[in-house]
Scaffold this active site. Structure first.
Site, PDB file in Angstrom:
ATOM      1  N   THR A  41      -8.790 -14.678 -67.855  1.00 55.77           N
ATOM      2  CA  THR A  41      -8.879 -15.438 -66.606  1.00 55.77           C
ATOM      3  C   THR A  41      -9.671 -14.720 -65.524  1.00 55.77           C
ATOM      4  O   THR A  41      -9.946 -15.289 -64.480  1.00 55.77           O
ATOM      5  CB  THR A  41      -7.483 -15.756 -66.057  1.00 55.77           C
ATOM      6  OG1 THR A  41      -6.687 -14.575 -66.134  1.00 55.77           O
ATOM      7  CG2 THR A  41      -6.831 -16.859 -66.851  1.00 55.77           C
ATOM      8  N   HIS A  46      -6.319  -6.120 -65.760  1.00 55.33           N
ATOM      9  CA  HIS A  46      -5.624  -5.408 -64.681  1.00 55.33           C
ATOM     10  C   HIS A  46      -4.345  -4.779 -65.220  1.00 55.33           C
ATOM     11  O   HIS A  46      -4.069  -4.842 -66.430  1.00 55.33           O
ATOM     12  CB  HIS A  46      -5.349  -6.344 -63.506  1.00 55.33           C
ATOM     13  CG  HIS A  46      -4.619  -7.595 -63.875  1.00 55.33           C
ATOM     14  ND1 HIS A  46      -3.285  -7.614 -64.190  1.00 55.33           N
ATOM     15  CD2 HIS A  46      -5.065  -8.866 -64.011  1.00 55.33           C
ATOM     16  CE1 HIS A  46      -2.928  -8.845 -64.495  1.00 55.33           C
ATOM     17  NE2 HIS A  46      -3.993  -9.634 -64.403  1.00 55.33           N
ATOM     18  N   HIS A  49      -2.078  -6.211 -67.810  1.00 54.29           N
ATOM     19  CA  HIS A  49      -2.457  -6.304 -69.224  1.00 54.29           C
ATOM     20  C   HIS A  49      -2.142  -5.032 -69.991  1.00 54.29           C
ATOM     21  O   HIS A  49      -2.286  -4.983 -71.204  1.00 54.29           O
ATOM     22  CB  HIS A  49      -3.967  -6.566 -69.358  1.00 54.29           C
ATOM     23  CG  HIS A  49      -4.396  -7.905 -68.859  1.00 54.29           C
ATOM     24  ND1 HIS A  49      -5.170  -8.058 -67.731  1.00 54.29           N
ATOM     25  CD2 HIS A  49      -4.146  -9.159 -69.308  1.00 54.29           C
ATOM     26  CE1 HIS A  49      -5.396  -9.352 -67.527  1.00 54.29           C
ATOM     27  NE2 HIS A  49      -4.782 -10.039 -68.458  1.00 54.29           N
ATOM     28  N   LYS A  83       4.516 -20.293 -65.231  1.00 50.15           N
ATOM     29  CA  LYS A  83       3.769 -20.829 -64.098  1.00 50.15           C
ATOM     30  C   LYS A  83       4.439 -22.098 -63.633  1.00 50.15           C
ATOM     31  O   LYS A  83       4.877 -22.910 -64.422  1.00 50.15           O
ATOM     32  CB  LYS A  83       2.321 -21.101 -64.486  1.00 50.15           C
ATOM     33  CG  LYS A  83       1.607 -19.832 -64.792  1.00 50.15           C
ATOM     34  CD  LYS A  83       0.150 -20.054 -65.133  1.00 50.15           C
ATOM     35  CE  LYS A  83      -0.449 -18.768 -65.649  1.00 50.15           C
ATOM     36  NZ  LYS A  83       0.226 -18.291 -66.876  1.00 50.15           N
ATOM     37  N   ARG A  87      -2.624 -24.995 -63.854  1.00 40.99           N
ATOM     38  CA  ARG A  87      -3.616 -24.014 -63.403  1.00 40.99           C
ATOM     39  C   ARG A  87      -5.024 -24.607 -63.387  1.00 40.99           C
ATOM     40  O   ARG A  87      -5.294 -25.622 -64.024  1.00 40.99           O
ATOM     41  CB  ARG A  87      -3.580 -22.796 -64.314  1.00 40.99           C
ATOM     42  CG  ARG A  87      -4.407 -22.965 -65.559  1.00 40.99           C
ATOM     43  CD  ARG A  87      -4.928 -21.643 -66.033  1.00 40.99           C
ATOM     44  NE  ARG A  87      -3.826 -20.731 -66.355  1.00 40.99           N
ATOM     45  CZ  ARG A  87      -3.935 -19.797 -67.288  1.00 40.99           C
ATOM     46  NH1 ARG A  87      -5.031 -19.683 -67.967  1.00 40.99           N
ATOM     47  NH2 ARG A  87      -2.949 -18.992 -67.550  1.00 40.99           N
ATOM     48  N   GLN A 176      -1.873 -21.872 -79.395  1.00 38.94           N
ATOM     49  CA  GLN A 176      -1.482 -20.484 -79.646  1.00 38.94           C
ATOM     50  C   GLN A 176      -0.798 -20.366 -81.009  1.00 38.94           C
ATOM     51  O   GLN A 176      -0.966 -19.382 -81.715  1.00 38.94           O
ATOM     52  CB  GLN A 176      -0.563 -19.973 -78.534  1.00 38.94           C
ATOM     53  CG  GLN A 176      -0.247 -18.493 -78.716  1.00 38.94           C
ATOM     54  CD  GLN A 176       0.340 -17.853 -77.480  1.00 38.94           C
ATOM     55  OE1 GLN A 176       0.098 -18.307 -76.365  1.00 38.94           O
ATOM     56  NE2 GLN A 176       1.114 -16.800 -77.665  1.00 38.94           N
ATOM     57  N   ASP A 197       7.824 -13.606 -71.946  1.00 40.31           N
ATOM     58  CA  ASP A 197       7.555 -15.011 -71.626  1.00 40.31           C
ATOM     59  C   ASP A 197       6.780 -15.702 -72.747  1.00 40.31           C
ATOM     60  O   ASP A 197       6.567 -16.911 -72.711  1.00 40.31           O
ATOM     61  CB  ASP A 197       6.784 -15.122 -70.305  1.00 40.31           C
ATOM     62  CG  ASP A 197       5.457 -14.381 -70.334  1.00 40.31           C
ATOM     63  OD1 ASP A 197       5.308 -13.479 -71.178  1.00 40.31           O
ATOM     64  OD2 ASP A 197       4.577 -14.696 -69.526  1.00 40.31           O
ATOM     65  N   LYS A 232       6.128  -8.006 -58.958  1.00 41.93           N
ATOM     66  CA  LYS A 232       5.379  -7.733 -60.176  1.00 41.93           C
ATOM     67  C   LYS A 232       4.719  -6.370 -60.089  1.00 41.93           C
ATOM     68  O   LYS A 232       4.237  -5.973 -59.035  1.00 41.93           O
ATOM     69  CB  LYS A 232       4.286  -8.791 -60.343  1.00 41.93           C
ATOM     70  CG  LYS A 232       4.621  -9.843 -61.367  1.00 41.93           C
ATOM     71  CD  LYS A 232       3.382 -10.658 -61.689  1.00 41.93           C
ATOM     72  CE  LYS A 232       3.763 -11.975 -62.321  1.00 41.93           C
ATOM     73  NZ  LYS A 232       2.739 -12.994 -62.109  1.00 41.93           N
ATOM     74  N   LYS A 235       0.667  -5.070 -58.380  1.00 41.93           N
ATOM     75  CA  LYS A 235       0.174  -5.819 -57.218  1.00 41.93           C
ATOM     76  C   LYS A 235       0.238  -4.905 -55.998  1.00 41.93           C
ATOM     77  O   LYS A 235       1.210  -4.190 -55.806  1.00 41.93           O
ATOM     78  CB  LYS A 235       1.075  -7.028 -56.947  1.00 41.93           C
ATOM     79  CG  LYS A 235       0.928  -8.122 -57.974  1.00 41.93           C
ATOM     80  CD  LYS A 235      -0.185  -9.064 -57.612  1.00 41.93           C
ATOM     81  CE  LYS A 235      -0.176 -10.226 -58.581  1.00 41.93           C
ATOM     82  NZ  LYS A 235      -1.433 -10.858 -58.766  1.00 41.93           N
ATOM     83  N   THR A 236      -0.787  -4.951 -55.205  1.00 43.30           N
ATOM     84  CA  THR A 236      -0.731  -4.249 -53.933  1.00 43.30           C
ATOM     85  C   THR A 236      -1.006  -5.281 -52.842  1.00 43.30           C
ATOM     86  O   THR A 236      -1.315  -6.437 -53.127  1.00 43.30           O
ATOM     87  CB  THR A 236      -1.802  -3.152 -53.822  1.00 43.30           C
ATOM     88  OG1 THR A 236      -3.082  -3.783 -53.815  1.00 43.30           O
ATOM     89  CG2 THR A 236      -1.708  -2.190 -54.977  1.00 43.30           C
TER      90      THR A 236
END
Length: 427
Positions: A41, A46, A49, A83, A87, A176, A197, A232, A235-236
Site C-alpha cells: 500500500t 514500515h 511490517h 479496518k 479502503r 488470499q 488479524d 500501534k 507510529k510517531t
RNA sequence: GGGGGGUUAUCCGAGUGGUCAAAGGAGUCAGACUGUAAAUCUGAUGGCGCACGCCUACGCAGGUUCGAAUCCUGCACCCCCCA
C-alpha cells in the site's frame, strides 16, 4: 539442518494461534516453505511490517524456505480485516512502483540468493490471468457464504451500522485463500504465517486446499505488536516509521527504538531481534534493576538499525545521537555536519551577512525558522533555550560573525532541548 | 412569519464605555527535575529596536463618544422557543 523454530517462537511469545501444533512440529522437522503476505500500500515498508519480515527470517535461518508474497492483486481489492471502512483502491501503476520498492527493502531481511534462497512472489502475476468466470467456477464454489459471513472481519463490518462492506472487499478472503492454494500447487508451500488479524484469511486458505486437493495445510499467527499504552507500534506524531532511509533517516529510526517505553522493550527485543535468549533475559533484569541505564532500548536500537540500515547507517545514527544530545559541535567539517543533520531543516544565507557587525542572534533564529518572530526569539534567549553550536547564548543583542561558524560554512542553531536548524552561509 | 440568545486570541471561555493585548482553563513553547521517559513545579504565550512606546486585534461594515470588545444602525452566519 532445521532447528526447533517453534520452541524459539514460543519463547519469544510469537505464537498466537496455530493449527495443530504437534502436526506442525512434525511438518517442520524437514525443510518447508513458509509464506507471509505483504500489502504494497505504500512505496516503503514500515515498522509494522517488521514482524512478518522477522518471522520469515527466523524460518529462513532455521533452514526453511521463506516466501514473501506481495499482494499486487489483493492490494487492489483491500483486506477488510481490522479496518472499519472501505479502503481506497490503488492504481495498477502505483502498485507496481510500490512492489518494486518493497522488493528492494526485503533484501535486508531475507537472503534471496541461490537455489534455497527466499522467494518473492506477486499474486498479481497469477491473479491477473484469472477470468472472473473461471475464478467463480473453480474457486468460488468452494466457499460457502454462510461460513464467510461468520468470519470476524466480515461480521464486524456487517454489524457496524455505518460502514458496510462492498462485494469487492467481501471477496478479498477468496483471493488470499487462493494465494495459499497457488503457492501449495506451485511451491509446495504448506505453511502460511501472519498477524493475528489474518487468522480468518489463513484458515480460509487451508479450507480451500482441503476442498480442492484433500490436503491439510498449516497456519500460524503472531500476536499483533502493540504498545503498552494501546497505540500501534511504529507510529510517531509525524507518522509512520519507515524502513526507507529517504522517508525515515537512520537517526530517526534509531531514535524511535531508543525511546521505546520500558514496558514495551522486552516485547520488542523478543519479537524483533535475534538476540539470544540469555542476553534478552539479562536485559530484562537490567531493566528491572537499573531502568535509567536503558540498556534494553540501546541494544534494541542498535540491533534493529544495523539490520535495516547496515553498519554505516548505524554509525551515522550513533554519531548523530552524540551531537544531538549536547556534544559541542567543533572540529567537524561541512560534510560531516550535513550528514549528521540531514534531518534538520536548513536555510541558506548570503555569506556577507556575517561581515561587518554580523548577523543578530535574534534574526538568525528567525531566518532559520526556529521561531516565528523576533519577539519569540527574544523570549527563547531569555528562557535560556537558545544555542549556537550547542553553546547557550544568553545575550539577545549579540551578533554572530564568521567566528561563530561550526565548520566552513555551517552554523548550528538550536531552540530548546532538541529542535535544531542549520544556517549555511554561501556566496 | 413572530420572539429570544449567540459570534472574543490556537481551542474552550470570562468580560457590558476608560485601569483590556483582554480573567480563567486547555494546548503549545521554554526552564528546573529526570532515564532523550512519565509525572510534577516555574515561567512565557499578537507584532515591532518590547523598561513606561507604537501598530494590529474581540463576526463584517458604518456610526455615537475625548475614549468602544463593551452603546447604536445595517449585514452575514449559528442556536433556541412559538406558529
Amino acid at each position: 539442518m532445521t532447528t526447533d523454530i517453534l520452541a524459539d517462537l514460543r519463547w519469544r511469545e510469537l505464537l498466537h494461534q496455530s493449527t495443530d501444533e504437534a502436526e506442525l512440529a512434525k511438518l517442520l522437522a524437514a525443510p518447508q516453505s513458509a509464506y507471509v503476505g505483504f500489502d504494497p500500500t505504500a512505496e516503503s515498508l514500515h515498522v509494522g511490517h517488521m514482524m512478518g519480515l522477522m518471522t520469515l527470517r527466523r524460518f529462513q535461518n532455521a533452514g526453511h524456505r521463506a516466501i514473501a508474497l506481495v499482494g499486487g492483486a489483493t492490494g487492489m481489492v483491500g483486506d477488510p480485516s481490522g479496518k472499519s471502512q472501505e479502503r481506497n483502491l490503488l492504481s495498477v501503476d502505483d502498485l507496481n512502483a510500490n512492489v518494486a520498492a518493497i522488493k528492494e527493502q526485503m533484501g535486508r531481511f531475507l537472503d534471496f540468493e541461490g537455489d534455497s534462497g527466499a522467494r518473492l512472489v506477486n499474486n498479481y502475476d497469477w491473479m491477473s490471468r484469472f477470468s472472473y468466470l473461471d475464478f467463480l467456477r473453480d474457486i468460488g464454489k468452494h466457499f460457502p457464504v454462510n461460513v464467510m459471513m461468520t468470519k470476524d472481519s466480515v461480521k464486524r463490518r456487517l454489524e457496524g451500522s455505518d460502514a458496510g462492506i462492498s462485494y469487492t472487499e467481501f471477496s478479498y478472503m477468496l483471493l488470499q485463500a487462493y494465494d495459499f492454494a497457488y503457492l501449495f500447487e506451485h511451491h509446495d508451500c504448506r505453511l502460511q504465517l501472519g498477524g493475528s488479524d489474518q487468522w480468518g484469511n489463513i484458515t480460509a486458505g487451508i479450507d480451500l486446499v482441503r476442498r480442492m486437493h484433500g490436503q491439510h495445510l498449516h497456519g500460524a499467527t503472531w500476536p499483533l505488536l502493540t504498545k503498552s499504552d494501546g497505540e500501534k507500534m511504529g507510529k510517531t506524531a509525524s507518522g509512520a516509521v519507515w524502513l526507507s532511509a529517504q522517508k525515515t533517516s537512520p537517526y530517526q529510526f534509531y531514535q524511535y527504538w531508543v525511546n521505546v517505553a520500558d514496558a514495551d522493550a522486552g516485547k520488542c527485543l523478543r519479537s524483533l531481534t535475534e538476540l539470544p535468549h540469555e542476553e534478552i533475559e539479562a536485559l530484562d533484569q537490567s531493566r528491572a534493576e537499573a531502568p535509567q541505564q536503558r540498556q534494553s532500548q540501546k541494544r534494541l536500537a542498535q540491533w534493529i538499525t544495523q539490520l535495516v540500515h547496515g553498519e554505516p547507517g548505524l554509525r551515522a545514527a550513533e554519531q548523530a545521537t552524540q551531537v544531538f544530545f549536547g556534544q559541542p559541535i567543533e572540529n567537524l567539517s561541512d560534510a560531516e555536519l550535513t550528514e549528521i543533520f540531514s534531518d534538520v531543516p536548513s536555510q541558506t544565507l548570503a555569506k556577507d551577512r556575517l561581515g561587518g557587525d554580523g548577523l543578530s542572534l535574534l534574526d538568525a533564529f528567525v531566518e532559520a525558522g526556529l521561531v516565528k518572530s523576533k519577539g519569540e526569539a527574544r523570549r527563547r534567549v531569555k528562557e535560556g533555550g537558545a544555542y549556537v553550536n550547542n553553546h547557550k547564548r544568553t545575550d539577545f543583542e549579540q551578533r554572530l560573525t564568521a567566528a561563530d561558524l561550526a565548520s566552513e560554512t555551517v552554523m548550528v542553531l538550536r531552540s530548546g532541548k532538541k529542535k535544531y536548524a542549520l544556517l549555511r552561509f554561501e556566496g
